[in-house]
Design an enzyme around this catalytic site. Structure first.
Site, short mmCIF file in Angstrom:
data_model
loop_
_atom_site.label_atom_id
_atom_site.label_comp_id
_atom_site.label_asym_id
_atom_site.label_seq_id
_atom_site.Cartn_x
_atom_site.Cartn_y
_atom_site.Cartn_z
N CYS A 1 0.83 -1.21 0.00
CA CYS A 1 0.00 0.00 0.00
C CYS A 1 0.87 1.26 0.00
O CYS A 1 0.56 2.23 -0.69
CB CYS A 1 -0.93 -0.01 1.21
C1 BEZ Z 1 0.56 -5.02 1.64
O1 BEZ Z 1 -0.05 -4.37 0.79
O2 BEZ Z 1 1.78 -4.93 1.78
C2 BEZ Z 1 -0.20 -5.95 2.53
C3 BEZ Z 1 -1.54 -6.21 2.26
C4 BEZ Z 1 -2.24 -7.08 3.09
C5 BEZ Z 1 -1.62 -7.65 4.17
C6 BEZ Z 1 -0.31 -7.37 4.45
C7 BEZ Z 1 0.41 -6.51 3.63
#
Ligand code: BEZ
Length: 160
Positions: free
Chosen positions: A49
């Protein structure tokens, strides 16, 4: 039931961080009479993200707004303190950072993602949508919930 193109965004109250602290913000405040791009992430500060999904929207927010979009909003099942801090960390001052702390909005959309096994609890699937005056006009939900393929800023720009 998952929300579909043509559906109305449900009436809910979210939260956003302000200089005075967290403030409630209703879906009417966000969507009524406006064209909005909303994207959701599984978690503020998570690597995908922070390093990929959000930066695309920070880079392209002006181009998205130039296509007639009033608001580009980011939502997650995190509290308003976290969403405010993440927005600052990401230089996302041109985005509206929305907190759905108890996942009430996300569950009503049918877009929750159970990351209990990973220690994150119930979060949101990663998705993007175009909403016009409260009606969903385009919806891009990541097929595996957390990948970054169909919900990017670049894909939204193609759809506007
Ligand atoms: C990420 O986008 O890095 C992520 C998404 C869901 C769970 C853990 C990390």
């Amino acid at each position: 039931m998952t929300i579909q193109v043509g559906d109305k965004i449900p009436a809910k109250t979210l939260a956003t961080m302000t200089k005075e602290g967290p403030k409630p913000i209703t879906t009417d405040d966000i969507f009524k009479g406006k064209k909005v791009v909303l994207f959701a992430v599984p978690g503020a500060f998570t690597p995908g993200c922070s390093n990929t999904h959000m930066p695309g929207y920070v880079v392209h927010v002006d181009a998205i707004k130039a296509k007639g979009v009033d608001t580009v909003a980011c939502i997650a099942v995190n509290d308003a303190f976290v969403m405010g801090a993440w927005g600052q960390n990401q230089n996302a001052e041109h985005l509206l950072m929305l907190a759905d702390g108890s996942a009430d909005f996300t569950k009503t959309l049918g877009l929750e993602l159970d990351l209990t096994g990973a220690g994150l609890g119930v979060r949101s699937k990663r998705y993007s949508m175009i909403v016009e005056d409260g009606t969903v006009k385009a919806l891009n939900v990541e097929p595996d919930g957390a990948g970054i393929a169909v919900s990017t800023a670049e894909k939204i720009l193609e759809q506007l």
